[in-house]
Design an enzyme around this catalytic site. Sequence first.
Site, PDB file in Angstrom:
ATOM      1  N   ILE A 124       0.842  -1.197   0.000  1.00 48.96           N
ATOM      2  CA  ILE A 124       0.000   0.000   0.000  1.00 48.96           C
ATOM      3  C   ILE A 124       0.878   1.249   0.000  1.00 48.96           C
ATOM      4  CG2 ILE A 124      -0.219   0.244   2.524  1.00 48.96           C
ATOM      5  CD1 ILE A 124      -3.305   0.661   1.966  1.00 48.96           C
ATOM      6  N   CYS A 125       0.381   2.322  -0.649  1.00 51.78           N
ATOM      7  CA  CYS A 125       1.049   3.630  -0.585  1.00 51.78           C
ATOM      8  C   CYS A 125      -0.052   4.670  -0.395  1.00 51.78           C
ATOM      9  CB  CYS A 125       1.907   3.890  -1.828  1.00 51.78           C
ATOM     10  SG  CYS A 125       0.987   3.991  -3.367  1.00 51.78           S
ATOM     11  N   ARG A 126       0.094   5.856  -0.971  1.00 50.07           N
ATOM     12  CA  ARG A 126      -0.923   6.883  -0.770  1.00 50.07           C
ATOM     13  C   ARG A 126      -2.153   6.607  -1.620  1.00 50.07           C
ATOM     14  NH1 ARG A 126      -1.976  12.056  -3.129  1.00 50.07           N
ATOM     15  NH2 ARG A 126      -2.982  13.457  -1.643  1.00 50.07           N
TER      16      ARG A 126
END
Length: 117
Positions: A66-68
């Site tokens: 996951i990231c932004r």
Amino acid sequence: MNHSADIPTVSIDELPTEEYVLLDVREPDEWAAGHAPDAIHIPLGDLPSRAGELPELADDRPVHVICRTGGRSARAAAWLNAAGIVDAVNVAGGMKTWQAAGRPMVGEHGDAAPEVL
């Protein structure tokens, strides 16, 4: 070119409810502002040097990245899969969608409410 079609992807709603590995590849300031309670933090730039930590942490389970919003995590998942390090799955929508879905978040700034930068 967009190779995201080749990357296994799940939505926030499709994440397992328990016993899954969540790898957050955002930068340290983003992590500190707010992250999933049980996530593992390895910034994208550190992934090549620290990827060896993942197989032991994953324990034969897929690693959900996951990231932004899903861009960096897609790159990370593609790299992890191509390198054969772990089975990686991109989390579509990233922490922005995680927060919008009302999923739990914790931050590192004491009294400040967790947020997604």
